[in-house]
Design a protein around this motif. Structure first.
Motif, PDB file in Angstrom:
ATOM      1  N   ASN A  32       7.568  -1.042  -6.102  1.00  7.81           N
ATOM      2  CA  ASN A  32       8.234  -1.923  -5.449  1.00  7.81           C
ATOM      3  C   ASN A  32       6.979  -2.825  -4.699  1.00  7.81           C
ATOM      4  O   ASN A  32       7.020  -4.003  -4.623  1.00  7.81           O
ATOM      5  CB  ASN A  32       9.019  -1.557  -4.490  1.00  7.81           C
ATOM      6  CG  ASN A  32      10.376  -1.395  -4.847  1.00  7.81           C
ATOM      7  OD1 ASN A  32      10.758  -1.672  -6.161  1.00  7.81           O
ATOM      8  ND2 ASN A  32      11.333  -0.794  -4.354  1.00  7.81           N
ATOM      9  N   ALA A  33       5.889  -2.074  -4.284  1.00 10.83           N
ATOM     10  CA  ALA A  33       4.874  -2.739  -3.451  1.00 10.83           C
ATOM     11  C   ALA A  33       3.696  -2.015  -3.481  1.00 10.83           C
ATOM     12  O   ALA A  33       3.918  -0.647  -3.749  1.00 10.83           O
ATOM     13  CB  ALA A  33       5.237  -3.179  -2.156  1.00 10.83           C
ATOM     14  N   VAL A  34       2.623  -2.577  -3.464  1.00 15.87           N
ATOM     15  CA  VAL A  34       1.242  -1.924  -3.368  1.00 15.87           C
ATOM     16  C   VAL A  34       0.411  -2.507  -2.301  1.00 15.87           C
ATOM     17  O   VAL A  34       0.478  -3.841  -2.356  1.00 15.87           O
ATOM     18  CB  VAL A  34       0.313  -1.498  -4.637  1.00 15.87           C
ATOM     19  CG1 VAL A  34       1.448  -0.597  -5.777  1.00 15.87           C
ATOM     20  CG2 VAL A  34       0.167  -2.834  -5.496  1.00 15.87           C
ATOM     21  N   GLY A  35      -0.451  -1.856  -1.477  1.00 20.49           N
ATOM     22  CA  GLY A  35      -1.068  -2.598  -0.627  1.00 20.49           C
ATOM     23  C   GLY A  35      -2.263  -1.751   0.156  1.00 20.49           C
ATOM     24  O   GLY A  35      -2.365  -0.614  -0.294  1.00 20.49           O
ATOM     25  N   TRP A  36      -2.470  -2.550   1.165  1.00 21.57           N
ATOM     26  CA  TRP A  36      -3.677  -1.825   1.906  1.00 21.57           C
ATOM     27  C   TRP A  36      -3.305  -1.746   3.384  1.00 21.57           C
ATOM     28  O   TRP A  36      -2.740  -2.899   3.966  1.00 21.57           O
ATOM     29  CB  TRP A  36      -4.936  -2.269   1.894  1.00 21.57           C
ATOM     30  CG  TRP A  36      -5.704  -2.291   0.522  1.00 21.57           C
ATOM     31  CD1 TRP A  36      -5.546  -2.938  -0.452  1.00 21.57           C
ATOM     32  CD2 TRP A  36      -6.379  -1.253   0.187  1.00 21.57           C
ATOM     33  NE1 TRP A  36      -6.156  -2.786  -1.680  1.00 21.57           N
ATOM     34  CE2 TRP A  36      -6.808  -1.406  -1.149  1.00 21.57           C
ATOM     35  CE3 TRP A  36      -7.067  -0.029   0.556  1.00 21.57           C
ATOM     36  CZ2 TRP A  36      -7.791  -0.656  -2.083  1.00 21.57           C
ATOM     37  CZ3 TRP A  36      -7.837   0.715   0.269  1.00 21.57           C
ATOM     38  CH2 TRP A  36      -8.287   0.481  -1.178  1.00 21.57           C
ATOM     39  N   SER A  37      -3.336  -0.783   4.361  1.00 22.01           N
ATOM     40  CA  SER A  37      -3.313  -0.682   5.614  1.00 22.01           C
ATOM     41  C   SER A  37      -4.658  -0.133   6.211  1.00 22.01           C
ATOM     42  O   SER A  37      -5.395   0.404   5.359  1.00 22.01           O
ATOM     43  CB  SER A  37      -2.115   0.233   6.125  1.00 22.01           C
ATOM     44  OG  SER A  37      -0.973  -0.449   5.838  1.00 22.01           O
ATOM     45  N   ARG A  38      -4.600  -0.236   7.630  1.00 20.65           N
ATOM     46  CA  ARG A  38      -5.999   0.121   8.291  1.00 20.65           C
ATOM     47  C   ARG A  38      -5.268   0.886   9.638  1.00 20.65           C
ATOM     48  O   ARG A  38      -4.488   0.276  10.215  1.00 20.65           O
ATOM     49  CB  ARG A  38      -6.855  -0.771   8.276  1.00 20.65           C
ATOM     50  CG  ARG A  38      -6.599  -2.110   9.458  1.00 20.65           C
ATOM     51  CD  ARG A  38      -7.683  -3.033   9.357  1.00 20.65           C
ATOM     52  NE  ARG A  38      -7.340  -4.065  10.251  1.00 20.65           N
ATOM     53  CZ  ARG A  38      -7.977  -5.239  10.289  1.00 20.65           C
ATOM     54  NH1 ARG A  38      -9.222  -5.620   9.431  1.00 20.65           N
ATOM     55  NH2 ARG A  38      -7.657  -6.279  11.185  1.00 20.65           N
ATOM     56  N   GLU A  39      -6.419   1.682  10.003  1.00 19.31           N
ATOM     57  CA  GLU A  39      -5.996   2.407  11.188  1.00 19.31           C
ATOM     58  C   GLU A  39      -7.213   2.472  12.078  1.00 19.31           C
ATOM     59  O   GLU A  39      -8.357   3.052  11.624  1.00 19.31           O
ATOM     60  CB  GLU A  39      -5.419   3.811  10.875  1.00 19.31           C
ATOM     61  CG  GLU A  39      -4.996   4.583  12.043  1.00 19.31           C
ATOM     62  CD  GLU A  39      -4.150   5.843  11.530  1.00 19.31           C
ATOM     63  OE1 GLU A  39      -3.514   5.892  10.565  1.00 19.31           O
ATOM     64  OE2 GLU A  39      -4.563   6.885  12.439  1.00 19.31           O
ATOM     65  N   THR A  40      -7.382   2.410  13.301  1.00 24.14           N
ATOM     66  CA  THR A  40      -8.405   2.742  14.303  1.00 24.14           C
ATOM     67  C   THR A  40      -7.787   3.786  15.281  1.00 24.14           C
ATOM     68  O   THR A  40      -6.700   3.731  15.670  1.00 24.14           O
ATOM     69  CB  THR A  40      -9.004   1.363  14.931  1.00 24.14           C
ATOM     70  OG1 THR A  40      -7.904   0.738  15.737  1.00 24.14           O
ATOM     71  CG2 THR A  40      -9.387   0.287  13.873  1.00 24.14           C
TER      72      THR A  40
END
Length: 116
Positions: A32-40
């Protein structure tokens, strides 16, 4: 079942560029979707960019104009091209896929460090 392997993280000076890569063991265009997230540390994981099944892109305001998400259907690979990097882009970056059943799967993460 789903295996996402990220690469391309590293250390760069402010203003530099990096390209993150995520290889998926399934047909990338089927999600359905692909993506990038980030975390600090101390902050919630936040969306950076994603591509829907229909090909629509969605970027966080902080990424617009600097980051480009690319889906390579032939290689089942998702790229995140990052330009004009800033120290506040320092984070662990995770790729993800959203299945048609509503589940989200994550990669193991790759560290990006931007020094001033």
């Amino acid at each position: 079942q789903f295996r996402l392997v990220e690469s391309g993280g590293g250390s760069v000076q402010a203003g530099g560029s990096l390209t993150l890569s995520c290889t998926i063991n399934q047909k990338i265009y089927a999600f359905n979707a692909v993506g990038w997230s980030r975390e600090t540390p101390g902050k919630k994981r936040e969306l950076v960019a994603k591509i829907t099944k229909s090909g629509m892109n969605d970027y966080a305001d902080s990424a617009k104009g600097r980051f480009t998400i690319v889906r390579d259907n032939a290689k089942n690979t998702l790229l995140l091209q990052m330009n004009s990097l800033k120290p506040e882009d320092t984070a662990v970056y995770y790729c993800f896929v959203d299945t048609t059943s509503g589940a989200r799967y994550w990669g193991q993460g790759t560290q990006v460090t931007v020094s001033s």
